[in-house]
Scaffold this motif. Structure first.
Motif, PDB file in Angstrom:
ATOM      1  N   ARG A  16     -10.825   8.469  11.320  1.00  0.00           N
ATOM      2  CA  ARG A  16     -11.949   7.533  11.277  1.00  0.00           C
ATOM      3  C   ARG A  16     -11.455   6.149  11.667  1.00  0.00           C
ATOM      4  O   ARG A  16     -10.484   5.648  11.122  1.00  0.00           O
ATOM      5  CB  ARG A  16     -12.552   7.497   9.872  1.00  0.00           C
ATOM      6  CG  ARG A  16     -13.635   6.482   9.740  1.00  0.00           C
ATOM      7  CD  ARG A  16     -14.961   6.934   9.194  1.00  0.00           C
ATOM      8  NE  ARG A  16     -15.407   8.248   9.497  1.00  0.00           N
ATOM      9  CZ  ARG A  16     -15.987   9.062   8.598  1.00  0.00           C
ATOM     10  NH1 ARG A  16     -16.150   8.664   7.357  1.00  0.00           N
ATOM     11  NH2 ARG A  16     -16.411  10.249   8.950  1.00  0.00           N
ATOM     12  N   LEU A  17     -12.148   5.551  12.622  1.00  0.00           N
ATOM     13  CA  LEU A  17     -11.792   4.224  13.107  1.00  0.00           C
ATOM     14  C   LEU A  17     -12.537   3.166  12.316  1.00  0.00           C
ATOM     15  O   LEU A  17     -13.495   3.464  11.596  1.00  0.00           O
ATOM     16  CB  LEU A  17     -12.125   4.117  14.598  1.00  0.00           C
ATOM     17  CG  LEU A  17     -11.519   5.213  15.478  1.00  0.00           C
ATOM     18  CD1 LEU A  17     -11.927   5.021  16.928  1.00  0.00           C
ATOM     19  CD2 LEU A  17     -10.015   5.269  15.332  1.00  0.00           C
ATOM     20  N   ILE A  18     -12.134   1.925  12.470  1.00  0.00           N
ATOM     21  CA  ILE A  18     -12.686   0.837  11.666  1.00  0.00           C
ATOM     22  C   ILE A  18     -14.179   0.641  11.891  1.00  0.00           C
ATOM     23  O   ILE A  18     -14.891   0.189  11.013  1.00  0.00           O
ATOM     24  CB  ILE A  18     -11.903  -0.469  11.913  1.00  0.00           C
ATOM     25  CG1 ILE A  18     -12.203  -1.470  10.815  1.00  0.00           C
ATOM     26  CG2 ILE A  18     -12.201  -1.040  13.287  1.00  0.00           C
ATOM     27  CD1 ILE A  18     -11.215  -2.592  10.721  1.00  0.00           C
ATOM     28  N   ASP A  19     -14.679   1.031  13.084  1.00  0.00           N
ATOM     29  CA  ASP A  19     -16.111   0.868  13.354  1.00  0.00           C
ATOM     30  C   ASP A  19     -16.939   2.067  12.884  1.00  0.00           C
ATOM     31  O   ASP A  19     -18.135   2.121  13.109  1.00  0.00           O
ATOM     32  CB  ASP A  19     -16.359   0.592  14.830  1.00  0.00           C
ATOM     33  CG  ASP A  19     -15.972   1.749  15.724  1.00  0.00           C
ATOM     34  OD1 ASP A  19     -15.478   2.780  15.225  1.00  0.00           O
ATOM     35  OD2 ASP A  19     -16.157   1.623  16.951  1.00  0.00           O
ATOM     36  N   GLY A  20     -16.285   3.022  12.222  1.00  0.00           N
ATOM     37  CA  GLY A  20     -16.999   4.175  11.676  1.00  0.00           C
ATOM     38  C   GLY A  20     -17.050   5.380  12.587  1.00  0.00           C
ATOM     39  O   GLY A  20     -17.511   6.445  12.177  1.00  0.00           O
ATOM     40  N   THR A  21     -16.585   5.251  13.819  1.00  0.00           N
ATOM     41  CA  THR A  21     -16.558   6.408  14.712  1.00  0.00           C
ATOM     42  C   THR A  21     -15.340   7.272  14.393  1.00  0.00           C
ATOM     43  O   THR A  21     -14.383   6.815  13.764  1.00  0.00           O
ATOM     44  CB  THR A  21     -16.519   5.982  16.199  1.00  0.00           C
ATOM     45  OG1 THR A  21     -15.352   5.186  16.412  1.00  0.00           O
ATOM     46  CG2 THR A  21     -17.757   5.204  16.581  1.00  0.00           C
ATOM     47  N   ASP A  22     -15.406   8.522  14.816  1.00  0.00           N
ATOM     48  CA  ASP A  22     -14.339   9.470  14.513  1.00  0.00           C
ATOM     49  C   ASP A  22     -13.674   9.983  15.780  1.00  0.00           C
ATOM     50  O   ASP A  22     -14.308  10.103  16.824  1.00  0.00           O
ATOM     51  CB  ASP A  22     -14.895  10.683  13.754  1.00  0.00           C
ATOM     52  CG  ASP A  22     -15.366  10.332  12.359  1.00  0.00           C
ATOM     53  OD1 ASP A  22     -14.840   9.375  11.766  1.00  0.00           O
ATOM     54  OD2 ASP A  22     -16.277  11.024  11.859  1.00  0.00           O
ATOM     55  N   ILE A  23     -12.395  10.304  15.660  1.00  0.00           N
ATOM     56  CA  ILE A  23     -11.655  11.031  16.679  1.00  0.00           C
ATOM     57  C   ILE A  23     -11.380  12.405  16.084  1.00  0.00           C
ATOM     58  O   ILE A  23     -10.834  12.518  15.000  1.00  0.00           O
ATOM     59  CB  ILE A  23     -10.313  10.354  17.010  1.00  0.00           C
ATOM     60  CG1 ILE A  23     -10.522   8.956  17.574  1.00  0.00           C
ATOM     61  CG2 ILE A  23      -9.508  11.209  17.974  1.00  0.00           C
ATOM     62  CD1 ILE A  23      -9.235   8.176  17.774  1.00  0.00           C
ATOM     63  N   GLY A  24     -11.757  13.442  16.804  1.00  0.00           N
ATOM     64  CA  GLY A  24     -11.474  14.793  16.310  1.00  0.00           C
ATOM     65  C   GLY A  24     -12.697  15.438  15.738  1.00  0.00           C
ATOM     66  O   GLY A  24     -13.817  15.007  15.999  1.00  0.00           O
ATOM     67  N   PRO A  25     -12.524  16.499  14.992  1.00  0.00           N
ATOM     68  CA  PRO A  25     -11.292  16.972  14.365  1.00  0.00           C
ATOM     69  C   PRO A  25     -10.375  17.706  15.345  1.00  0.00           C
ATOM     70  O   PRO A  25     -10.809  18.241  16.352  1.00  0.00           O
ATOM     71  CB  PRO A  25     -11.778  17.910  13.269  1.00  0.00           C
ATOM     72  CG  PRO A  25     -13.092  18.409  13.737  1.00  0.00           C
ATOM     73  CD  PRO A  25     -13.676  17.303  14.581  1.00  0.00           C
ATOM     74  N   LYS A  26      -9.091  17.697  14.979  1.00  0.00           N
ATOM     75  CA  LYS A  26      -8.060  18.362  15.754  1.00  0.00           C
ATOM     76  C   LYS A  26      -7.165  19.115  14.777  1.00  0.00           C
ATOM     77  O   LYS A  26      -6.980  18.678  13.654  1.00  0.00           O
ATOM     78  CB  LYS A  26      -7.276  17.317  16.546  1.00  0.00           C
ATOM     79  CG  LYS A  26      -6.259  17.884  17.495  1.00  0.00           C
ATOM     80  CD  LYS A  26      -5.791  16.813  18.456  1.00  0.00           C
ATOM     81  CE  LYS A  26      -4.616  17.242  19.311  1.00  0.00           C
ATOM     82  NZ  LYS A  26      -4.710  18.506  19.946  1.00  0.00           N
TER      83      LYS A  26
END
Length: 122
Positions: A16-26
């Motif tokens: 989870r990034l600071i702006d609330g968006t997500d990378i993944g799941p991986k």
């Protein structure tokens, strides 16, 4: 269809990034070092999103309110695994580049030196 033991032991992690968006799941194996997770993040960074890390050292990973140490494995971190969705969320915080404080600290001698705090509260 049978699932191998290695696939069954994989951990699903999203960042989870600071702006609330997500990378993944991986998926990552439990023996993965936190350092290796950090190194993977620049390559996973969303295209077009600004202020991405240049390298893994620019990233801090936080799980369960704790900053994760580079030399520990996911298994050793005792992170809260498998929420309701089976995915673990880690917060990825990008370290800010050092500010050029010399320019701000020197100025007109009549005015004296100015001092500004560059703390970022997140």
């Amino acid at each position: 269809m049978s699932v191998s033991q290695d696939q069954a032991n994989q951990l699903l992690i999203k960042f989870r990034l600071i702006d609330g968006t997500d990378i993944g799941p991986k998926e990552f194996p439990p023996a993965t070092l936190v350092r290796d997770l950090k190194e993977a993040i620049p390559g996973l960074w969303p295209k077009g999103k600004e202020n991405g890390p240049k390298e893994g050292e620019d990233v801090k990973l936080i799980s369960g309110g704790k900053i994760l140490d580079n030399n520990t494995t996911l298994e050793q971190c005792n992170i809260a695994l498998y929420g309701n969705s089976g995915v673990t969320t880690m917060h990825a915080v990008i370290k800010q580049p050092p500010q050029d404080t010399e320019k701000e600290m020197t100025g007109n001698p009549k005015q004296g030196r100015t001092s500004r705090c560059h703390c970022v509260i997140q």
